[in-house]
Design a protein around this motif. Structure first.
Motif, short mmCIF file in Angstrom:
data_model
loop_
_atom_site.label_atom_id
_atom_site.label_comp_id
_atom_site.label_asym_id
_atom_site.label_seq_id
_atom_site.Cartn_x
_atom_site.Cartn_y
_atom_site.Cartn_z
N ARG A 199 0.82 -1.22 0.00
CA ARG A 199 0.00 0.00 0.00
C ARG A 199 0.85 1.27 0.00
NH1 ARG A 199 -3.13 -3.18 3.72
NH2 ARG A 199 -2.07 -2.15 5.50
N SER A 200 2.13 1.12 0.25
CA SER A 200 3.01 2.29 0.33
C SER A 200 3.42 2.75 -1.07
CB SER A 200 4.26 1.97 1.15
OG SER A 200 5.18 3.03 1.08
N SER A 201 3.24 4.02 -1.35
CA SER A 201 3.65 4.57 -2.64
C SER A 201 5.16 4.75 -2.73
CB SER A 201 2.96 5.92 -2.86
OG SER A 201 3.33 6.84 -1.84
N ARG A 202 5.85 4.62 -1.60
CA ARG A 202 7.30 4.79 -1.57
C ARG A 202 8.05 3.54 -2.01
NH1 ARG A 202 9.02 5.38 3.90
NH2 ARG A 202 10.89 6.50 3.18
N ILE A 203 7.37 2.38 -1.95
CA ILE A 203 8.04 1.09 -2.15
C ILE A 203 7.63 0.47 -3.48
CG2 ILE A 203 8.27 -1.26 -1.29
CD1 ILE A 203 7.82 -0.14 1.53
N ALA A 261 14.32 -4.19 -4.60
CA ALA A 261 13.38 -3.32 -3.90
C ALA A 261 13.88 -1.88 -4.00
CB ALA A 261 13.24 -3.74 -2.45
N GLU A 262 12.98 -1.00 -4.37
CA GLU A 262 13.32 0.41 -4.49
C GLU A 262 12.50 1.22 -3.49
OE1 GLU A 262 14.30 0.33 -9.31
OE2 GLU A 262 12.45 1.28 -8.57
N LEU A 263 13.15 2.19 -2.89
CA LEU A 263 12.51 3.12 -1.96
C LEU A 263 12.60 4.51 -2.57
CD1 LEU A 263 11.23 3.55 0.88
CD2 LEU A 263 13.54 4.06 1.69
N GLU A 264 11.44 5.04 -2.91
CA GLU A 264 11.37 6.35 -3.57
C GLU A 264 12.28 6.39 -4.80
OE1 GLU A 264 12.20 9.10 -0.42
OE2 GLU A 264 10.15 9.01 0.35
#
Length: 383
Positions: A199-203, A261-264
């Motif tokens: 649900r996180s748009s950052r991930i 995995a990407e963060l932002e």
């Protein structure tokens, strides 16, 4: 009266004897997986294996009454010598590996020869077995002799533990692999953590793109060298080594089994999973001829396996120990679990190796209800 002779491998015939010995010693062991002879030969080839860009090696053979009865390697990795001593390697540390012997007496003579060579090279500590580097097959199998290893893991005779310890070696580090039933869903708590991440748009957790293989490999190497840099035994992989490993592994690499995995938008973690190549290799007796190549090629087109192995996983140090790190790990594991079951027919997963002091990875392995199935021990001795 027997006559044990130890001598350095110096000719092509010697090298052939060195490579062939395990095929005889393990002929009656149903759990040994014969490696392809061509792969072993390439491992030892200084012209092909970039490990030798920063390492030197001497192989030894034992003969008794004219017959080959043992072998060992002694080697020194300059990159390992440059690491901090408190991380397991460091100045004065040489290695032994590829140890095989018919008896303790033969094993003792081989170890003594390897130690003498290391001393002559200025080493003050022997660490092993490593065959050849920490990234190849580290450690001696000390638990799990009752089943076959997965791809890129070793298998050794149970008696070797007593022989090596009797030669004055002390355990310095334990490495474990953890197995789990991947046909089953993970516990509800883990699924809730995964759903929260989704649900996180950052991930974003994405598959690798084989059309950009070199670029993706560089991304993974960058994360790996950062994530593992404080680990015991760490030796950085060079650009040539990662390119070489990528070329070797490319035939069994599947895009949906390796995740980044990407963060932002920034890559911060990865997980690599491989179909267990040992399953088709087991019956080939180390050779692709006359029909082994056809069987292997057919398997590579659509690998259907019982087991998937996770040899590498990493999270950038800036995120290690955080809730985010665990969340990313669970997301990658779950996505790869689904692909393994749905696309490759797998029912079993194996994670590792994992260092005995890697509390973060051990906690993740426990959380997904996996259990230790094999242990490998690395030993040390002051020379």
């Amino acid at each position: 009266m027997t006559d044990i002779q130890i001598y350095p491998v110096a000719t092509k015939a010697d090298e052939n004897d060195f490579i062939e010995l395990p095929y005889r010693l393990y002929a009656g062991d149903p759990h040994w997986v014969p490696p392809l002879r061509s792969d072993v030969r390439e491992l030892l080839d200084a012209k092909k294996n970039p490990f030798f860009d920063h390492a030197r090696l001497q192989l030894f053979l034992a003969r008794e009454n004219g017959s080959v009865v043992g072998r060992i390697s002694a080697h020194i990795d300059e990159l390992a010598l440059a690491q901090p001593a408190e991380q397991g390697m460091g100045p004065g540390t040489g290695n032994f590996g590829m140890y095989e012997a018919e008896s303790r007496e033969i094993g003792d003579a081989l170890i003594a020869a390897a130690e003498d060579w290391l001393r002559d090279q200025g080493m003050t500590r022997s660490l092993g077995p490593l065959s050849l580097s920490i990234w190849d097959e580290p450690g001696l199998l000390t638990k799990g002799h009752d089943h076959s290893p997965t791809v890129m893991m070793g298998h050794h005779k149970a008696e070797y533990q007593d022989w090596i310890e009797a030669a004055g070696y002390q355990p310095v580090k334990h490495l474990s692999t953890w197995e789990l039933d991947i046909a089953q869903q993970f516990p509800p708590l883990i699924n809730r953590i995964i759903q929260s991440g989704e649900r996180s748009s950052r991930i974003v957790v994405r598959k690798v793109d084989k059309s950009k293989f070199a670029e993706e490999a560089a991304t993974i190497l960058s994360i790996l060298n950062d994530a593992w840099s404080d680990n015991w035994g760490f030796v950085p992989l060079t650009d040539r080594e990662i390119a070489y490993a990528g070329k070797k592994l490319k035939p069994i690499v599947r895009e949906d089994l390796i995740r980044i995995a990407e963060l932002e938008g920034k890559p911060v973690a990865f997980m690599m999973t491989l179909p267990d190549l040992n399953e088709p290799l087991k019956d080939l007796n180390g050779s692709l001829w006359p029909l082994g190549w056809a069987k292997l090629l057919l398997w590579l087109r659509n690998p259907q396996v019982r087991t998937m192995r996770v040899p590498l996983m990493g999270v950038l140090k800036e995120h290690q120990g955080s809730r985010l790190a665990s969340q990313l790990a669970f997301m990658m594991i779950e996505y790869i679990r689904r692909a393994s079951v749905d696309h490759y027919g797998a029912s079993r997963g194996e994670i590792g190796w994992i260092l005995d002091d890697n509390q973060g990875m051990i906690a993740i392995a426990d959380a997904i209800e996996s259990n230790i199935n094999r242990c490998y021990t690395i030993y040390e001795k002051t020379l």
